[in-house]
Design a protein around this motif. Structure first.
Motif, PDB file in Angstrom:
ATOM      1  N   LEU A  43       0.829  -1.208   0.000  1.00 28.94           N
ATOM      2  CA  LEU A  43       0.000   0.000   0.000  1.00 28.94           C
ATOM      3  C   LEU A  43       0.859   1.252   0.000  1.00 28.94           C
ATOM      4  N   SER A  44       1.931   1.235   0.789  1.00 28.86           N
ATOM      5  CA  SER A  44       2.789   2.418   0.858  1.00 28.86           C
ATOM      6  C   SER A  44       3.443   2.703  -0.486  1.00 28.86           C
ATOM      7  N   GLY A  45       3.656   1.645  -1.293  1.00 25.74           N
ATOM      8  CA  GLY A  45       4.237   1.851  -2.617  1.00 25.74           C
ATOM      9  C   GLY A  45       3.228   2.280  -3.648  1.00 25.74           C
ATOM     10  N   LEU A  46       1.972   1.820  -3.493  1.00 26.68           N
ATOM     11  CA  LEU A  46       0.944   2.148  -4.479  1.00 26.68           C
ATOM     12  C   LEU A  46       0.340   3.518  -4.257  1.00 26.68           C
ATOM     13  N   VAL A  47       0.231   3.908  -2.996  1.00 27.50           N
ATOM     14  CA  VAL A  47      -0.469   5.152  -2.664  1.00 27.50           C
ATOM     15  C   VAL A  47       0.549   6.214  -2.301  1.00 27.50           C
ATOM     16  N   PRO A  48       0.477   7.392  -2.932  1.00 26.11           N
ATOM     17  CA  PRO A  48       1.380   8.484  -2.565  1.00 26.11           C
ATOM     18  C   PRO A  48       1.162   8.859  -1.101  1.00 26.11           C
ATOM     19  N   GLY A  49       2.259   8.840  -0.347  1.00 21.67           N
ATOM     20  CA  GLY A  49       2.107   9.116   1.078  1.00 21.67           C
ATOM     21  C   GLY A  49       1.522   7.907   1.760  1.00 21.67           C
ATOM     22  N   GLY A  50       2.332   7.030   2.299  1.00 19.56           N
ATOM     23  CA  GLY A  50       1.881   5.747   2.807  1.00 19.56           C
ATOM     24  C   GLY A  50       0.889   5.826   3.950  1.00 19.56           C
ATOM     25  N   GLU A  51       0.754   6.988   4.596  1.00 19.50           N
ATOM     26  CA  GLU A  51      -0.129   7.095   5.749  1.00 19.50           C
ATOM     27  C   GLU A  51      -1.525   7.582   5.378  1.00 19.50           C
ATOM     28  N   ILE A  52      -1.820   7.650   4.093  1.00 19.96           N
ATOM     29  CA  ILE A  52      -3.094   8.239   3.706  1.00 19.96           C
ATOM     30  C   ILE A  52      -4.277   7.437   4.232  1.00 19.96           C
ATOM     31  N   PHE A  53      -4.156   6.093   4.184  1.00 23.82           N
ATOM     32  CA  PHE A  53      -5.256   5.272   4.657  1.00 23.82           C
ATOM     33  C   PHE A  53      -5.388   5.363   6.179  1.00 23.82           C
ATOM     34  N   VAL A  54      -4.258   5.413   6.870  1.00 21.64           N
ATOM     35  CA  VAL A  54      -4.297   5.541   8.316  1.00 21.64           C
ATOM     36  C   VAL A  54      -4.935   6.856   8.724  1.00 21.64           C
ATOM     37  N   ARG A  55      -4.568   7.908   8.039  1.00 22.38           N
ATOM     38  CA  ARG A  55      -5.132   9.215   8.375  1.00 22.38           C
ATOM     39  C   ARG A  55      -6.618   9.285   8.025  1.00 22.38           C
ATOM     40  N   ALA A  56      -7.005   8.633   6.943  1.00 21.20           N
ATOM     41  CA  ALA A  56      -8.432   8.579   6.610  1.00 21.20           C
ATOM     42  C   ALA A  56      -9.197   7.798   7.673  1.00 21.20           C
ATOM     43  N   PHE A  57      -8.581   6.731   8.173  1.00 22.85           N
ATOM     44  CA  PHE A  57      -9.200   5.950   9.246  1.00 22.85           C
ATOM     45  C   PHE A  57      -9.353   6.793  10.512  1.00 22.85           C
ATOM     46  N   LEU A  58      -8.318   7.574  10.849  1.00 20.38           N
ATOM     47  CA  LEU A  58      -8.403   8.450  12.013  1.00 20.38           C
ATOM     48  C   LEU A  58      -9.462   9.526  11.822  1.00 20.38           C
ATOM     49  N   ALA A  59      -9.589  10.014  10.586  1.00 17.73           N
ATOM     50  CA  ALA A  59     -10.641  10.989  10.301  1.00 17.73           C
ATOM     51  C   ALA A  59     -12.019  10.369  10.509  1.00 17.73           C
ATOM     52  N   ALA A  60     -12.177   9.098  10.104  1.00 16.80           N
ATOM     53  CA  ALA A  60     -13.453   8.414  10.306  1.00 16.80           C
ATOM     54  C   ALA A  60     -13.761   8.277  11.796  1.00 16.80           C
ATOM     55  N   LEU A  61     -12.733   7.979  12.603  1.00 15.85           N
ATOM     56  CA  LEU A  61     -12.945   7.912  14.044  1.00 15.85           C
ATOM     57  C   LEU A  61     -13.351   9.277  14.604  1.00 15.85           C
ATOM     58  N   GLY A  62     -12.731  10.321  14.082  1.00 10.86           N
ATOM     59  CA  GLY A  62     -13.112  11.662  14.512  1.00 10.86           C
ATOM     60  C   GLY A  62     -14.558  11.977  14.191  1.00 10.86           C
ATOM     61  N   VAL A  63     -15.012  11.571  12.998  1.00  5.71           N
ATOM     62  CA  VAL A  63     -16.412  11.762  12.616  1.00  5.71           C
ATOM     63  C   VAL A  63     -17.336  11.010  13.570  1.00  5.71           C
ATOM     64  N   ALA A  64     -16.975   9.753  13.883  1.00  7.35           N
ATOM     65  CA  ALA A  64     -17.820   8.948  14.766  1.00  7.35           C
ATOM     66  C   ALA A  64     -17.928   9.569  16.151  1.00  7.35           C
ATOM     67  N   LEU A  65     -16.794  10.044  16.704  1.00  8.83           N
ATOM     68  CA  LEU A  65     -16.825  10.642  18.036  1.00  8.83           C
ATOM     69  C   LEU A  65     -17.629  11.942  18.058  1.00  8.83           C
ATOM     70  N   ALA A  66     -17.372  12.805  17.092  1.00  6.18           N
ATOM     71  CA  ALA A  66     -18.075  14.084  17.064  1.00  6.18           C
ATOM     72  C   ALA A  66     -19.565  13.892  16.816  1.00  6.18           C
TER      73      ALA A  66
END
Length: 514
Positions: free
Chosen positions: A191-214
């Motif tokens: 995934l880190s090789g296919l997607v620019p910026g290997g943390e994009i999925f992790v950060r999207a996941f954290l954003a989803a958690l933020g949405v759920a909490l808020a």
């Protein structure tokens, strides 16, 4: 439901999130904005480097989003207590670096915030409302989605439909991609090789958690839980045919407790050595043994008190009066047992040093002693009965806040260093595993013991700088101390500090304590 935590609107057909009108309209624009801001902050600040100011920043965004749901309601003292307790626990990662404690403090903070938003005054509510934000997060996300649909109308080929499709695709893909990447290192590398910026999925996941909490917090504040799960269960009373069924066991238990208390007063507190010689044990060994058993005694005592007061019929004043006397005697004796347990813990710590687990267990014992005092107060003043559930829960919250604010690692290190200064012995293997909060105390050790104790912590601090929002003031203080007095990499650790000290062998007990 407590009027301090009533929903903004009357709970009836067509109102509230669960009603048809508000359900169709979705979340208001302010909640949508707060949810988006929380998602962005979570994606940017909730990084893997650690917790610090980022926890407080994200929690503040969630709180502001939830505040939309409580506007127009008067804040009562209990609500303020829960909110302040939760805020204090969220700020712990900023002040202290006890990373092992952070999951507990954040979980308790979320529970306190849930009770502040949803309310709670009965035992059932106090037991269930801490999970309200988590359990109602799906409802809140759906509520926010409906509000988004209102802002971006559904029209074929419209920009709104495309935007919703992108958001949903990103969220769903991020959640599963992050889970797969965590489960398989090869897939994560791919995934880190296919997607620019290997943390994009992790950060999207954290954003989803933020949405759920808020979204969950805002929905609980806007429409507190009132479904079947949150209603008081109808538990049938155990039939009590006569006074003998409960009075005799309780009276015998009082006698048993009284006998134990007499032994504690005579031997543990009174300094009489005759019974110790008969039992073939030393005073130090006697003081150290039995803490866990006495901790369970306190727990089971609270269970017995609850069962007795629940089972005794309310329509029998004489039985209720007798039960109160027997329970009162049991509670007083249980307090002495709790004091004996704490004394034994103190004796053990004085000989072998403080540890994280011993500190937490001592805090739990203190909390249960507070609950016993509250029970005694409820037996004397009827007004205390109504606030007993909230008092019990707030006492637990305050206990966690005090322990976290004091920093367990700092307390453990300070006591261990004082023990070393008194006895010349130190469990080096244990203090090496402490966090950055232990550095000021361990820095007092003489060389080469100091370098041996701080070597692992110094190596962890040298791994790399953290962003400003992922560090703590304790970490910065530790870095400053170690920069002024670097650890000696060539220091040889004395053999007398080898692992093994801290066991309960009689040979480890200082002579003065025997």
């Amino acid at each position: 439901m407590d009027d301090a935590h009533a929903p903004m609107y009357d709970e009836g057909p067509g109102t509230g999130i669960s009603g048809h009108k508000e359900s169709a309209q979705g979340a208001p624009a302010a909640v949508l904005a707060g949810t988006v801001v929380t998602a962005l902050l979570a994606a940017v600040f909730a990084v893997s480097e650690g917790l610090g100011a980022n926890a407080l920043i994200i929690a503040a965004a969630v709180a502001v989003t939830a505040a939309v749901g409580v506007r127009g309601r008067r804040i009562r003292p209990w609500t303020l207590v829960w909110a302040l307790g939760g805020a204090a626990l969220v700020a712990v990662p900023l002040w202290h670096g006890d990373t092992w404690l952070h999951p507990l403090t954040l979980a308790v903070a979320l529970g306190a915030a849930s009770v502040a938003l949803a309310g709670g005054r009965t035992w059932w509510q106090i037991a269930t409302r801490p999970f309200a934000v988590l359990l109602l997060a799906p409802r809140g996300v759906l509520w926010v989605y409906r509000g988004l649909a209102r802002v971006l109308p559904r029209r074929r080929g419209s920009a709104g439909a495309a935007f919703r499709a992108v958001v949903l695709t990103a969220l769903v893909t991020a959640v599963f991609a992050a889970l797969f990447a965590a489960a398989d290192a090869v897939f994560a590398e791919l995934l880190s090789g296919l997607v620019p910026g290997g943390e994009i999925f992790v950060r999207a996941f954290l954003a989803a958690l933020g949405v759920a909490l808020a979204a969950g917090a805002a929905s609980v504040a806007f429409d507190p839980p009132h479904g079947a799960l949150w209603r008081e269960p109808n538990v049938p009373r155990v039939p009590v045919r006569g006074r003998m069924e409960w009075a005799v066991p309780l009276a015998v238990l009082d006698v048993l407790f009284a006998g134990f208390v007499v032994v504690q007063v005579v031997v543990l507190f009174g300094g009489v050595d005759g019974p110790l010689d008969d039992a073939d044990t030393t005073r130090a060994e006697y003081a150290r043994e039995g803490f866990w058993q006495l901790l369970w005694v306190t727990v089971l005592t609270l269970v017995v008190i609850a069962l007795v007061m629940y089972a005794v019929p309310r329509d029998r004043p004489a039985d209720r009066s007798l039960a109160k006397w027997l329970v009162g005697v049991l509670a007083v004796l249980a307090l002495v047992v709790g004091a004996a347990s704490l004394y034994r813990t103190d004796a053990y710590i004085d000989d072998f040093g403080l540890s994280r687990s011993r500190l937490v267990m001592a805090g739990a014992e203190l909390w249960m002693c507070v609950v016993l005092v509250s029970v005694l107060a409820a037996l004397v003043w009827r007004a205390v009965v109504a606030v007993l559930p909230r008092t019990t829960a707030v006492a637990a919250l305050v206990t966690v806040v005090v322990i976290a604010a004091a920093s367990p690692d700092a307390m453990v290190a300070d006591q261990r260093v004082s023990l070393y200064e008194r006895t010349g012995r130190l469990n080096l293997e244990y203090v090496r595993g402490l966090g950055v909060d232990a550095v000021p105390a361990l820095d007092r050790l003489p060389e080469p013991v100091r370098s041996c104790a701080l070597r692992d912590i110094a190596a962890d601090l040298a791994d790399g700088d953290r962003p400003w929002y992922a560090t703590s003031l304790a970490r910065e203080r530790a870095e400053r101390l170690l920069r002024d007095r670097p650890v000696r990499a060539s220091a040889s650790c004395p053999s007398l500090l080898s692992p093994g000290y801290g066991t309960t062998r009689a040979g480890d007990v200082p002579a003065g304590r025997r």
